[in-house]
Design a protein around this motif. Sequence first.
Motif, PDB file in Angstrom:
ATOM      1  N   ARG A 290     -10.338   2.495  -3.749  1.00  0.00           N
ATOM      2  CA  ARG A 290     -10.822   1.411  -4.614  1.00  0.00           C
ATOM      3  C   ARG A 290      -9.715   0.949  -5.561  1.00  0.00           C
ATOM      4  O   ARG A 290      -9.501  -0.245  -5.756  1.00  0.00           O
ATOM      5  CB  ARG A 290     -12.040   1.882  -5.409  1.00  0.00           C
ATOM      6  N   GLU A 291      -9.022   1.911  -6.157  1.00  0.00           N
ATOM      7  CA  GLU A 291      -7.922   1.586  -7.070  1.00  0.00           C
ATOM      8  C   GLU A 291      -6.771   0.929  -6.316  1.00  0.00           C
ATOM      9  O   GLU A 291      -6.141  -0.011  -6.815  1.00  0.00           O
ATOM     10  CB  GLU A 291      -7.416   2.854  -7.759  1.00  0.00           C
ATOM     11  N   LEU A 292      -6.508   1.431  -5.122  1.00  0.00           N
ATOM     12  CA  LEU A 292      -5.436   0.890  -4.288  1.00  0.00           C
ATOM     13  C   LEU A 292      -5.736  -0.561  -3.919  1.00  0.00           C
ATOM     14  O   LEU A 292      -4.859  -1.424  -3.995  1.00  0.00           O
ATOM     15  CB  LEU A 292      -5.316   1.763  -3.044  1.00  0.00           C
TER      16      LEU A 292
ATOM     17  N   VAL B   4       0.847  -1.200   0.000  1.00  0.00           N
ATOM     18  CA  VAL B   4       0.000   0.000   0.000  1.00  0.00           C
ATOM     19  C   VAL B   4       0.876   1.241   0.000  1.00  0.00           C
ATOM     20  O   VAL B   4       0.654   2.177  -0.775  1.00  0.00           O
ATOM     21  CB  VAL B   4      -0.976  -0.015   1.199  1.00  0.00           C
ATOM     22  N   LEU B   5       1.888   1.270   0.847  1.00  0.00           N
ATOM     23  CA  LEU B   5       2.777   2.432   0.922  1.00  0.00           C
ATOM     24  C   LEU B   5       3.488   2.683  -0.404  1.00  0.00           C
ATOM     25  O   LEU B   5       3.563   3.818  -0.879  1.00  0.00           O
ATOM     26  CB  LEU B   5       3.800   2.239   2.035  1.00  0.00           C
TER      27      LEU B   5
ATOM     28  N   ARG C 235      -7.913   0.410   6.670  1.00  0.00           N
ATOM     29  CA  ARG C 235      -7.224   0.138   7.942  1.00  0.00           C
ATOM     30  C   ARG C 235      -5.721   0.344   7.806  1.00  0.00           C
ATOM     31  O   ARG C 235      -5.075   0.916   8.688  1.00  0.00           O
ATOM     32  CB  ARG C 235      -7.508  -1.287   8.408  1.00  0.00           C
ATOM     33  N   ILE C 236      -5.156  -0.118   6.699  1.00  0.00           N
ATOM     34  CA  ILE C 236      -3.707   0.010   6.493  1.00  0.00           C
ATOM     35  C   ILE C 236      -3.314   1.472   6.357  1.00  0.00           C
ATOM     36  O   ILE C 236      -2.318   1.916   6.944  1.00  0.00           O
ATOM     37  CB  ILE C 236      -3.261  -0.824   5.273  1.00  0.00           C
ATOM     38  N   VAL C 237      -4.073   2.258   5.599  1.00  0.00           N
ATOM     39  CA  VAL C 237      -3.778   3.686   5.456  1.00  0.00           C
ATOM     40  C   VAL C 237      -3.835   4.358   6.821  1.00  0.00           C
ATOM     41  O   VAL C 237      -2.964   5.174   7.162  1.00  0.00           O
ATOM     42  CB  VAL C 237      -4.732   4.360   4.439  1.00  0.00           C
TER      43      VAL C 237
ATOM     44  N   ILE D 114      -6.364  -6.587  -2.244  1.00  0.00           N
ATOM     45  CA  ILE D 114      -7.036  -6.764  -0.959  1.00  0.00           C
ATOM     46  C   ILE D 114      -8.317  -5.930  -0.964  1.00  0.00           C
ATOM     47  O   ILE D 114      -8.556  -5.167  -1.891  1.00  0.00           O
ATOM     48  CB  ILE D 114      -6.119  -6.372   0.229  1.00  0.00           C
ATOM     49  N   SER D 115      -9.119  -6.057   0.082  1.00  0.00           N
ATOM     50  CA  SER D 115     -10.389  -5.341   0.134  1.00  0.00           C
ATOM     51  C   SER D 115     -10.186  -3.852   0.437  1.00  0.00           C
ATOM     52  O   SER D 115      -9.152  -3.452   0.986  1.00  0.00           O
ATOM     53  CB  SER D 115     -11.294  -5.953   1.203  1.00  0.00           C
ATOM     54  N   GLU D 116     -11.190  -3.063   0.075  1.00  0.00           N
ATOM     55  CA  GLU D 116     -11.147  -1.628   0.390  1.00  0.00           C
ATOM     56  C   GLU D 116     -11.093  -1.413   1.894  1.00  0.00           C
ATOM     57  O   GLU D 116     -10.412  -0.506   2.362  1.00  0.00           O
ATOM     58  CB  GLU D 116     -12.386  -0.919  -0.166  1.00  0.00           C
TER      59      GLU D 116
END
Length: 96
Positions: free
Chosen positions: A26-28, A13-14, A41-43, A34-36
């Motif tokens: 959504r794009e990420l 993600v980073l 949560r990760i962000v 993985i799910s939105e």
Amino acid sequence: MAEWSLFTNHANVLLAITRNPDIRLRELAAEVGISERAVKRIVADLERAGYLQRERHGRRNHYNINPDATVASPVARGLHLGALVAALLPMLAQTL
């Protein structure tokens, strides 16, 4: 044989945000696979850790990576996030 990845979802993600600071959740999620909800949560984790900051630009988010953040890892103790990202994504090193 089990499939595995060298990078965690947090790292993926980073790195995806580093490549595209205006990416939508959504794009990420689609890019990382993985799910939105997991991306959200990760962000939030990355923000709490000081690795990135989120700014609202109208209805969108823009993310800024903090290159001076210290990586929280027993092996990479003391390494700055900017140095790590520059090593993994050298074409983006100038933008950090």
